[in-house]
Structures are given as structure tokens and as C-alpha cells.
Design a protein around this motif. Structure first.
Motif, PDB file in Angstrom:
ATOM      1  N   PRO A 108       0.806  -1.229   0.000  1.00 40.45           N
ATOM      2  CA  PRO A 108       0.000   0.000   0.000  1.00 40.45           C
ATOM      3  C   PRO A 108       0.837   1.277   0.000  1.00 40.45           C
ATOM      4  CG  PRO A 108      -0.104  -1.076   2.135  1.00 40.45           C
ATOM      5  CD  PRO A 108       0.545  -2.045   1.201  1.00 40.45           C
ATOM      6  N   LEU A 109       2.002   1.244   0.657  1.00 39.27           N
ATOM      7  CA  LEU A 109       2.859   2.437   0.634  1.00 39.27           C
ATOM      8  C   LEU A 109       3.344   2.737  -0.774  1.00 39.27           C
ATOM      9  CD1 LEU A 109       4.991   2.180   3.897  1.00 39.27           C
ATOM     10  CD2 LEU A 109       3.430   4.014   3.258  1.00 39.27           C
ATOM     11  N   THR A 110       3.642   1.671  -1.517  1.00 37.69           N
ATOM     12  CA  THR A 110       4.044   1.870  -2.916  1.00 37.69           C
ATOM     13  C   THR A 110       2.896   2.474  -3.712  1.00 37.69           C
ATOM     14  OG1 THR A 110       5.542  -0.024  -2.778  1.00 37.69           O
ATOM     15  CG2 THR A 110       4.906   0.712  -4.981  1.00 37.69           C
ATOM     16  N   MET A 111       1.696   1.985  -3.481  1.00 43.84           N
ATOM     17  CA  MET A 111       0.522   2.531  -4.165  1.00 43.84           C
ATOM     18  C   MET A 111       0.315   3.997  -3.789  1.00 43.84           C
ATOM     19  SD  MET A 111      -0.786   0.185  -6.079  1.00 43.84           S
ATOM     20  CE  MET A 111      -0.854  -1.600  -6.281  1.00 43.84           C
ATOM     21  N   PHE A 112       0.429   4.306  -2.505  1.00 47.61           N
ATOM     22  CA  PHE A 112       0.245   5.679  -2.046  1.00 47.61           C
ATOM     23  C   PHE A 112       1.279   6.604  -2.672  1.00 47.61           C
ATOM     24  CE2 PHE A 112      -2.575   6.553   1.749  1.00 47.61           C
ATOM     25  CZ  PHE A 112      -3.468   5.561   1.418  1.00 47.61           C
ATOM     26  N   SER A 113       2.514   6.138  -2.747  1.00 48.14           N
ATOM     27  CA  SER A 113       3.570   6.968  -3.341  1.00 48.14           C
ATOM     28  C   SER A 113       3.284   7.246  -4.804  1.00 48.14           C
ATOM     29  CB  SER A 113       4.930   6.264  -3.186  1.00 48.14           C
ATOM     30  OG  SER A 113       5.248   6.069  -1.829  1.00 48.14           O
ATOM     31  N   GLY A 114       2.817   6.203  -5.506  1.00 52.94           N
ATOM     32  CA  GLY A 114       2.476   6.386  -6.916  1.00 52.94           C
ATOM     33  C   GLY A 114       1.319   7.349  -7.104  1.00 52.94           C
ATOM     34  N   ILE A 115       0.305   7.249  -6.236  1.00 44.07           N
ATOM     35  CA  ILE A 115      -0.847   8.146  -6.323  1.00 44.07           C
ATOM     36  C   ILE A 115      -0.429   9.588  -6.039  1.00 44.07           C
ATOM     37  CG2 ILE A 115      -3.072   8.730  -5.272  1.00 44.07           C
ATOM     38  CD1 ILE A 115      -3.430   5.703  -4.747  1.00 44.07           C
ATOM     39  N   ALA A 116       0.434   9.773  -5.016  1.00 43.88           N
ATOM     40  CA  ALA A 116       0.887  11.119  -4.675  1.00 43.88           C
ATOM     41  C   ALA A 116       1.716  11.721  -5.799  1.00 43.88           C
ATOM     42  CB  ALA A 116       1.698  11.083  -3.380  1.00 43.88           C
ATOM     43  N   LEU A 117       2.603  10.919  -6.406  1.00 40.45           N
ATOM     44  CA  LEU A 117       3.406  11.412  -7.519  1.00 40.45           C
ATOM     45  C   LEU A 117       2.522  11.775  -8.702  1.00 40.45           C
ATOM     46  CD1 LEU A 117       6.118  11.948  -8.857  1.00 40.45           C
ATOM     47  CD2 LEU A 117       6.227   9.526  -9.486  1.00 40.45           C
ATOM     48  N   ALA A 118       1.546  10.924  -9.006  1.00 38.57           N
ATOM     49  CA  ALA A 118       0.620  11.225 -10.105  1.00 38.57           C
ATOM     50  C   ALA A 118      -0.156  12.498  -9.819  1.00 38.57           C
ATOM     51  CB  ALA A 118      -0.338  10.054 -10.322  1.00 38.57           C
ATOM     52  N   ARG A 119      -0.531  12.687  -8.551  1.00 33.45           N
ATOM     53  CA  ARG A 119      -1.288  13.890  -8.173  1.00 33.45           C
ATOM     54  C   ARG A 119      -0.495  15.154  -8.474  1.00 33.45           C
ATOM     55  NH1 ARG A 119      -3.455  17.386  -8.321  1.00 33.45           N
ATOM     56  NH2 ARG A 119      -4.830  18.582  -6.971  1.00 33.45           N
ATOM     57  N   ARG A 120       0.817  15.107  -8.193  1.00 40.08           N
ATOM     58  CA  ARG A 120       1.659  16.277  -8.464  1.00 40.08           C
ATOM     59  C   ARG A 120       1.782  16.541  -9.967  1.00 40.08           C
ATOM     60  NH1 ARG A 120       4.995  13.607  -4.502  1.00 40.08           N
ATOM     61  NH2 ARG A 120       4.754  14.587  -2.452  1.00 40.08           N
ATOM     62  N   LEU A 121       1.580  15.513 -10.776  1.00 39.08           N
ATOM     63  CA  LEU A 121       1.663  15.656 -12.236  1.00 39.08           C
ATOM     64  C   LEU A 121       0.309  15.956 -12.857  1.00 39.08           C
ATOM     65  CD1 LEU A 121       4.071  12.663 -12.995  1.00 39.08           C
ATOM     66  CD2 LEU A 121       4.657  15.103 -12.837  1.00 39.08           C
ATOM     67  N   GLY A 122      -0.716  16.131 -12.003  1.00 34.98           N
ATOM     68  CA  GLY A 122      -2.041  16.472 -12.512  1.00 34.98           C
ATOM     69  C   GLY A 122      -2.913  15.286 -12.828  1.00 34.98           C
ATOM     70  N   ILE A 123      -2.498  14.081 -12.428  1.00 38.44           N
ATOM     71  CA  ILE A 123      -3.286  12.870 -12.668  1.00 38.44           C
ATOM     72  C   ILE A 123      -3.911  12.439 -11.350  1.00 38.44           C
ATOM     73  CG2 ILE A 123      -3.236  10.481 -13.466  1.00 38.44           C
ATOM     74  CD1 ILE A 123      -0.665  11.214 -14.993  1.00 38.44           C
ATOM     75  N   VAL A 124      -5.209  12.219 -11.336  1.00 42.86           N
ATOM     76  CA  VAL A 124      -5.928  11.852 -10.111  1.00 42.86           C
ATOM     77  C   VAL A 124      -6.441  10.427 -10.239  1.00 42.86           C
ATOM     78  CG1 VAL A 124      -7.825  12.406  -8.561  1.00 42.86           C
ATOM     79  CG2 VAL A 124      -6.589  14.250  -9.707  1.00 42.86           C
ATOM     80  N   PHE A 125      -5.938   9.528  -9.374  1.00 40.61           N
ATOM     81  CA  PHE A 125      -6.437   8.158  -9.307  1.00 40.61           C
ATOM     82  C   PHE A 125      -7.502   8.081  -8.224  1.00 40.61           C
ATOM     83  CE2 PHE A 125      -2.306   7.281 -11.267  1.00 40.61           C
ATOM     84  CZ  PHE A 125      -2.668   6.367 -12.251  1.00 40.61           C
ATOM     85  N   SER A 126      -8.566   7.337  -8.476  1.00 43.09           N
ATOM     86  CA  SER A 126      -9.648   7.228  -7.504  1.00 43.09           C
ATOM     87  C   SER A 126      -9.292   6.310  -6.345  1.00 43.09           C
ATOM     88  CB  SER A 126     -10.919   6.710  -8.180  1.00 43.09           C
ATOM     89  OG  SER A 126     -10.696   5.426  -8.730  1.00 43.09           O
ATOM     90  N   GLY A 127      -8.235   5.531  -6.468  1.00 42.10           N
ATOM     91  CA  GLY A 127      -7.839   4.640  -5.395  1.00 42.10           C
ATOM     92  C   GLY A 127      -6.732   3.715  -5.846  1.00 42.10           C
ATOM     93  N   ALA A 128      -6.274   2.851  -4.909  1.00 49.41           N
ATOM     94  CA  ALA A 128      -5.167   1.947  -5.213  1.00 49.41           C
ATOM     95  C   ALA A 128      -5.552   0.921  -6.283  1.00 49.41           C
ATOM     96  CB  ALA A 128      -4.724   1.231  -3.940  1.00 49.41           C
ATOM     97  N   LYS A 129      -6.830   0.535  -6.308  1.00 52.48           N
ATOM     98  CA  LYS A 129      -7.259  -0.421  -7.330  1.00 52.48           C
ATOM     99  C   LYS A 129      -7.074   0.142  -8.735  1.00 52.48           C
ATOM    100  CE  LYS A 129     -10.511  -3.655  -5.263  1.00 52.48           C
ATOM    101  NZ  LYS A 129     -11.880  -4.201  -5.328  1.00 52.48           N
ATOM    102  N   ALA A 130      -7.316   1.448  -8.873  1.00 49.63           N
ATOM    103  CA  ALA A 130      -7.150   2.081 -10.184  1.00 49.63           C
ATOM    104  C   ALA A 130      -5.686   2.069 -10.614  1.00 49.63           C
ATOM    105  CB  ALA A 130      -7.681   3.512 -10.144  1.00 49.63           C
ATOM    106  N   VAL A 131      -4.785   2.251  -9.655  1.00 41.84           N
ATOM    107  CA  VAL A 131      -3.352   2.211  -9.968  1.00 41.84           C
ATOM    108  C   VAL A 131      -2.960   0.819 -10.427  1.00 41.84           C
ATOM    109  CG1 VAL A 131      -1.036   2.524  -9.044  1.00 41.84           C
ATOM    110  CG2 VAL A 131      -2.865   4.040  -8.307  1.00 41.84           C
ATOM    111  N   GLU A 132      -3.422  -0.200  -9.689  1.00 42.78           N
ATOM    112  CA  GLU A 132      -3.082  -1.577 -10.052  1.00 42.78           C
ATOM    113  C   GLU A 132      -3.654  -1.926 -11.425  1.00 42.78           C
ATOM    114  OE1 GLU A 132      -2.755  -5.470  -7.382  1.00 42.78           O
ATOM    115  OE2 GLU A 132      -4.827  -4.869  -7.735  1.00 42.78           O
ATOM    116  N   SER A 133      -4.881  -1.490 -11.700  1.00 38.08           N
ATOM    117  CA  SER A 133      -5.502  -1.796 -12.993  1.00 38.08           C
ATOM    118  C   SER A 133      -4.810  -1.075 -14.145  1.00 38.08           C
ATOM    119  CB  SER A 133      -6.986  -1.412 -12.962  1.00 38.08           C
ATOM    120  OG  SER A 133      -7.676  -2.124 -11.961  1.00 38.08           O
ATOM    121  N   SER A 134      -4.216   0.093 -13.852  1.00 38.86           N
ATOM    122  CA  SER A 134      -3.586   0.876 -14.930  1.00 38.86           C
ATOM    123  C   SER A 134      -2.404   0.147 -15.553  1.00 38.86           C
ATOM    124  CB  SER A 134      -3.131   2.233 -14.393  1.00 38.86           C
ATOM    125  OG  SER A 134      -2.095   2.079 -13.443  1.00 38.86           O
TER     126      SER A 134
END
Length: 336
Positions: free
Chosen positions: A285-311
Motif C-alpha cells: 500500500p505504501l508503494t501505491m500511495f507513493s504512486g498516487i501522490a506522484l501522479a497527483r503532483r503531475l495532474g493525474i488523479v487516481f480514484s484509489g489503489a485499485k485504479a493504480v493496479e488496474s492501470s
């Protein structure tokens, strides 16, 4: 687990004080010439001050047959350390675990703040909509607002006249200005940086775009990914297996290789101390959170960790909105 929606906050002052006091007691035990009984008393006091909650949680975990936390293994390691007259090492084990909790919780607190709270604009910018005490939220719908340079938008609007640039960094995640014209969506919290607009209010402040996006984000972290689910099921058996192996090893070392009981306990304690599955269960989950936070800074919004895994399985992306790629017009106009 962080992906289950836990609200990680900054460590309480009481916990910080307990950690500091434990370090002081360990220093006294190390630098002062204490008798064996006094040293044992100091070590026991330090262990209770630092890890009483860990010990209590370990007992609760055993009652619930929950072996996914490190409380049980570290508590057993500390008890065995005292049993072979190495209480200081047992206290250090409890202390390191508490410090790791503090670091983990603070890291998750900062990450969740980056993901979930940055989406909301500065509340000071919305005071224009809140200053009229006699006005109800629904009165704003249909109102025509005139927005000048430097003015923040109090409610979601659609531009009816004029053009210019606005700052939507709280949604887009970057400081690049967005150029708007008649018919474009103007979310609450946007700040006009140049030009002048007339815009019609289309949503009440409570139904603003940033409120909806923030709700999607916060609700999206309550679901475990397939990877987390698989590791959780596998980890249920790790601690019992480690304890069984330790018991067998204790017997073999003592009776098969004639190792002293104290030395056998010391070796077994090493296995018990590292048998916690939390390293793996937190890493995912920490890896997922880090990826979501990095994407957020780049203007990409994931709805949750499942969306990251599916991507990771995406093979093609189709854009059906004219101007999305050619004019970089990425505005969200509707959320269902």
C-alpha cells in the motif's frame, strides 16, 4: 493497513514523551554503574513505559488470532531477551518498533494530505460565498457573477461572456494557467489571473467539483487491491509457522547440538523478531500511495489503489473529446 482507510495522524505528544523517557532510562543504564537489580528495574521500567500498548495489543491479537501485526513477535522477543538477562536489547526492540510506528504514521499522514487535501482550494478564497449570512446555498444557482483579475470563484460556474486565464492548480496539480472562453466550466476555488469573465453559477458550494473529487478520492482508499488481498491471506500463516520453527529449533539446538539454553533462546529470538509480515503488508500500500501522490503532483488523479493496479494492464487510451490533445483542454465537466 493504510489502504483500509485508516486516519493516520501526527504522533501524539504523549508517545513522543514516552520515547524520550525511554531513551533517557537506557542512557542511565548504560553510563551509570548500577547494580544488577537496579539495572533490571530500570530496564523493566523502560520496557513498560515504551511498550505497554504494544504488549496489550499483542495479547488482543492472540485472543483474536490476528497474526498480521508485529506486536506479538516483538513482545515475545522482548520477553525472551529479559529471560536471558539481556533486557536492554528487549527494550531497544520495543523502542525501535515505536519509532517505526511514528515514522510510518507521519509518512502516511503526509501522503494522504498530498492526495486528499490538495484537491481542496484555500478556504479563504471561498469567503465571498460565505459572507452573506442571509443567503442560502441554492440562491447562488443561476446567479451571474462578474469575475475580474485576482478574484476567486465562490461556486462552480459556466463562462457566459469574456475570456482569460485562471489558476486551477488545486485540481490540476500544477501551476500552469488554464485558458477559458465562453461555454467552459469554471470550478469553485479557481482564481482569475488575467482577463474578465461573466459566469453563471451552476452548482451550490456544497456540490462543488472539488468536493466531489475529494469524496471520490477519500472513499477510494477503503478497498484492498488484489495484491494486498493475496498477501494478507498468505501472511496469516507466517507468524504461527515462525513460532513453530522456533520451538523446533530450540529443542534441536538444546538436545541435538548441546547448545546452552541461553544461547538457544538468543538464536530463536532472532527468528521471532524478524518473522513479522508487516514489512510486506505495508510495502504494497505504501508503494501505491507513493504512486498516487506522484501522479497527483503531475495532474493525474487516481480514484484509489485499485485504479493504480488496474492501470498496469492498459494497452490503449481513446480520447473522444475534441480539443483534448490538440488544445490541451482537460477540464472535467461531469462526475457520475
Amino acid at each position: 493497513y493504510p489502504s483500509l482507510g485508516e486516519n493516520f495522524l501526527k504522533p501524539a505528544l504523549a508517545l513522543q514523551a514516552r520515547i524520550a523517557l525511554t531513551i533517557v532510562l537506557l542512557a542511565d543504564d548504560h553510563f551509570l554503574e548500577l547494580s544488577d537489580k537496579a539495572a533490571l528495574a530500570v530496564a523493566l521500567a523502560a520496557a513498560i513505559i515504551c511498550g505497554y500498548d504494544i504488549i496489550i495489543n499483542a495479547v488482543k491479537d492472540v485472543i483474536k488470532r490476528d497474526f498480521l501485526h508485529e506486536n506479538l513477535t516483538v513482545t515475545l522477543a522482548a520477553i525472551l531477551s529479559f529471560a536471558i538477562n539481556r533486557g536492554t536489547e528487549g527494550v531497544i526492540a520495543l523502542l525501535l518498533l515505536q519509532i517505526s510506528f511514528v515514522i510510518r504514521d507521519y509518512a502516511l499522514f503526509k501522503t494522504r494530505k498530498t492526495i486528499c487535501e490538495v484537491i481542496e482550494p484555500d478556504r479563504k478564497m471561498l469567503k465571498g460565498a460565505e459572507s452573506r449570512a442571509d443567503a442560502k446555498p441554492e440562491h447562488f444557482v443561476g446567479t451571474i457573477l462578474t469575475i475580474f483579475e485576482g478574484v476567486a470563484v465562490p461556486s462552480d460556474c459556466v463562462v457566459t461572456e469574456g475570456s482569460g486565464s485562471v489558476d486551477m492548480s488545486f485540481i490540476t496539480g500544477n501551476d500552469k494557467r488554464v485558458r477559458l472562453k465562453k461555454g467552459d466550466y469554471l470550478p469553485a476555488g479557481s482564481v482569475c489571473t488575467d482577463g474578465q469573465f461573466k459566469a453563471e453559477v451552476v452548482e451550490t458550494p456544497d456540490n462543488a467539483l472539488f468536493q466531489k473529487v475529494a469524496a471520490v478520492l477519500k472513499n477510494g482508499y477503503g478497498e484492498m487491491t488484489e495484491t494486498e488481498t493475496a498477501w494478507t491471506k498468505a501472511s496469516q500463516y507466517l507468524v504461527p509457522l515462525a513460532l513453530a520453527v522456533s520451538a523446533i529449533l530450540m529443542i534441536v539446538l538444546t538436545f541435538g547440538y548441546h547448545v546452552s539454553i541461553a544461547e538457544a533462546i538468543r538464536r530463536v529470538t532472532t527468528i521471532i523478531a524478524i518473522a513479522s509480515p508487516c514489512g510486506v503488508l505495508l510495502a504494497v500500500p505504501l508503494t501505491m500511495f507513493s504512486g498516487i501522490a506522484l501522479a497527483r503532483r503531475l495532474g493525474i488523479v487516481f480514484s484509489g489503489a485499485k485504479a493504480v493496479e488496474s492501470s498496469s494492464k492498459i494497452e490503449a487510451v481513446v480520447f473522444d473529446k475534441a480539443g483534448t490533445l490538440t488544445e490541451r483542454n482537460y477540464l472535467v465537466t461531469e462526475i457520475k
